[in-house]
Design a protein around this motif. Structure first.
Motif, PDB file in Angstrom:
ATOM      1  N   ARG A 176     -34.257  44.433 -40.305  1.00 50.96           N
ATOM      2  CA  ARG A 176     -33.589  45.699 -40.603  1.00 50.96           C
ATOM      3  C   ARG A 176     -33.955  46.127 -42.016  1.00 50.96           C
ATOM      4  NH1 ARG A 176     -27.151  47.344 -39.989  1.00 50.96           N
ATOM      5  NH2 ARG A 176     -27.524  49.593 -39.948  1.00 50.96           N
ATOM      6  N   SER A 177     -34.394  47.379 -42.151  1.00 46.90           N
ATOM      7  CA  SER A 177     -34.758  47.924 -43.446  1.00 46.90           C
ATOM      8  C   SER A 177     -34.187  49.318 -43.573  1.00 46.90           C
ATOM      9  CB  SER A 177     -36.288  47.969 -43.590  1.00 46.90           C
ATOM     10  OG  SER A 177     -36.659  48.598 -44.804  1.00 46.90           O
ATOM     11  N   GLN A 178     -33.330  49.515 -44.569  1.00 47.14           N
ATOM     12  CA  GLN A 178     -32.713  50.814 -44.834  1.00 47.14           C
ATOM     13  C   GLN A 178     -32.074  51.393 -43.572  1.00 47.14           C
ATOM     14  OE1 GLN A 178     -35.657  53.253 -46.748  1.00 47.14           O
ATOM     15  NE2 GLN A 178     -36.013  51.793 -48.390  1.00 47.14           N
ATOM     16  N   GLY A 179     -31.407  50.535 -42.809  1.00 51.10           N
ATOM     17  CA  GLY A 179     -30.663  50.991 -41.647  1.00 51.10           C
ATOM     18  C   GLY A 179     -31.440  51.061 -40.353  1.00 51.10           C
ATOM     19  N   GLU A 180     -32.767  50.888 -40.405  1.00 53.17           N
ATOM     20  CA  GLU A 180     -33.576  50.926 -39.197  1.00 53.17           C
ATOM     21  C   GLU A 180     -34.001  49.518 -38.815  1.00 53.17           C
ATOM     22  OE1 GLU A 180     -36.579  53.898 -38.725  1.00 53.17           O
ATOM     23  OE2 GLU A 180     -35.761  55.098 -40.361  1.00 53.17           O
ATOM     24  N   ILE A 181     -34.060  49.238 -37.494  1.00 54.36           N
ATOM     25  CA  ILE A 181     -34.405  47.912 -37.014  1.00 54.36           C
ATOM     26  C   ILE A 181     -35.796  47.919 -36.412  1.00 54.36           C
ATOM     27  CG2 ILE A 181     -33.799  46.108 -35.355  1.00 54.36           C
ATOM     28  CD1 ILE A 181     -30.904  46.735 -35.791  1.00 54.36           C
ATOM     29  N   PHE A 182     -36.590  46.909 -36.797  1.00 58.91           N
ATOM     30  CA  PHE A 182     -37.956  46.762 -36.328  1.00 58.91           C
ATOM     31  C   PHE A 182     -38.139  45.383 -35.699  1.00 58.91           C
ATOM     32  CE2 PHE A 182     -37.889  49.470 -40.041  1.00 58.91           C
ATOM     33  CZ  PHE A 182     -38.754  50.518 -39.755  1.00 58.91           C
ATOM     34  N   SER A 183     -39.124  45.277 -34.801  1.00 61.77           N
ATOM     35  CA  SER A 183     -39.539  43.961 -34.320  1.00 61.77           C
ATOM     36  C   SER A 183     -40.884  43.632 -34.952  1.00 61.77           C
ATOM     37  CB  SER A 183     -39.652  43.940 -32.796  1.00 61.77           C
ATOM     38  OG  SER A 183     -40.826  44.597 -32.377  1.00 61.77           O
ATOM     39  N   SER A 184     -41.195  42.344 -35.044  1.00 64.17           N
ATOM     40  CA  SER A 184     -42.441  41.924 -35.677  1.00 64.17           C
ATOM     41  C   SER A 184     -43.628  42.038 -34.746  1.00 64.17           C
ATOM     42  CB  SER A 184     -42.315  40.478 -36.174  1.00 64.17           C
ATOM     43  OG  SER A 184     -42.058  39.605 -35.082  1.00 64.17           O
TER      44      SER A 184
END
Length: 202
Positions: free
Chosen positions: A115-123
């Motif tokens: 999670r970065s600045q409220g957004e979620i990512f997968s690797s």
């Protein structure tokens, strides 16, 4: 018909989550911090303590806590309490034992949700999961039988993303839980999970 299908999909998703929780295992982390070089989209460089986003192919050095328990087979589930923090990384890292192999890429050594600045990512696949998605507890299922890692929103009882594992040949490799360690902010915590009681047939 559409309403019934949505209801069935919801029930199936909930059953999937409860089945994952039935594989709950106790996890403890080493308090000595390790450093991983991760290539996760939008990941800020923790060492420089900058808030800017890195490019999708830019590795960032991230201090993490790695679990003492490693797994080479079976299904294993645990939950991480991230609260309302806007920046964290957690997932599974594979023990590095074949760094000399040709063609091995660093990103294949871990499977993470970030999670970065409220957004979620997968690797995997530089994939943004959902903008402003709110998850206070993340469930992780390391499924070495099916060869995948599943991430769940443990509060909403739903799947976030499934990531296929790239399993090596024998001897079996060891996989370890990990989570980011942040200075001056709340560090995510692995919490104990109550194994659900099997449902009784009515």
């Amino acid at each position: 018909m559409t309403e019934n299908r949505s209801h069935l999909e919801r029930i199936k998703a909930e059953l999937d989550c409860w089945e994952a929780r039935s594989c709950a295992v106790p996890i403890t982390v080493n308090h000595e911090c390790r450093v991983l070089e991760l290539q996760v989209p939008g990941l800020p460089d923790v060492e420089s303590d900058t808030a800017g986003s890195a490019g999708p192919n830019t590795p960032s050095t991230v201090p993490v806590l790695v679990g003492k328990e490693g797994f080479a087979s079976g299904k294993h589930y645990w939950e991480v309490e991230v609260g309302q923090e806007q920046d964290w990384v957690l997932g599974v890292v594979r023990e590095k034992g074949r760094e000399e192999e040709e063609g091995t890429r660093p990103r294949e050594d871990y499977w993470a949700l970030h999670r970065s600045q409220g957004e979620i990512f997968s690797s995997t696949g530089d994939h943004r999961i959902e903008k402003q998605m709110s998850c206070s507890v993340i469930g992780v299922l390391l499924d070495l039988e099916e060869g995948q890692v599943n991430f769940y929103d443990a509060k909403q009882i739903r799947i976030i993303v499934r990531m296929p594992l790239r399993l090596g040949k024998k001897p079996p490799e060891m996989f370890y839980p990990f989570l980011s360690k942040r200075e001056r902010t709340h560090t995510p915590l692995i919490r104990s999970v109550s194994i659900p009681v099997p449902l009784k047939h009515l």
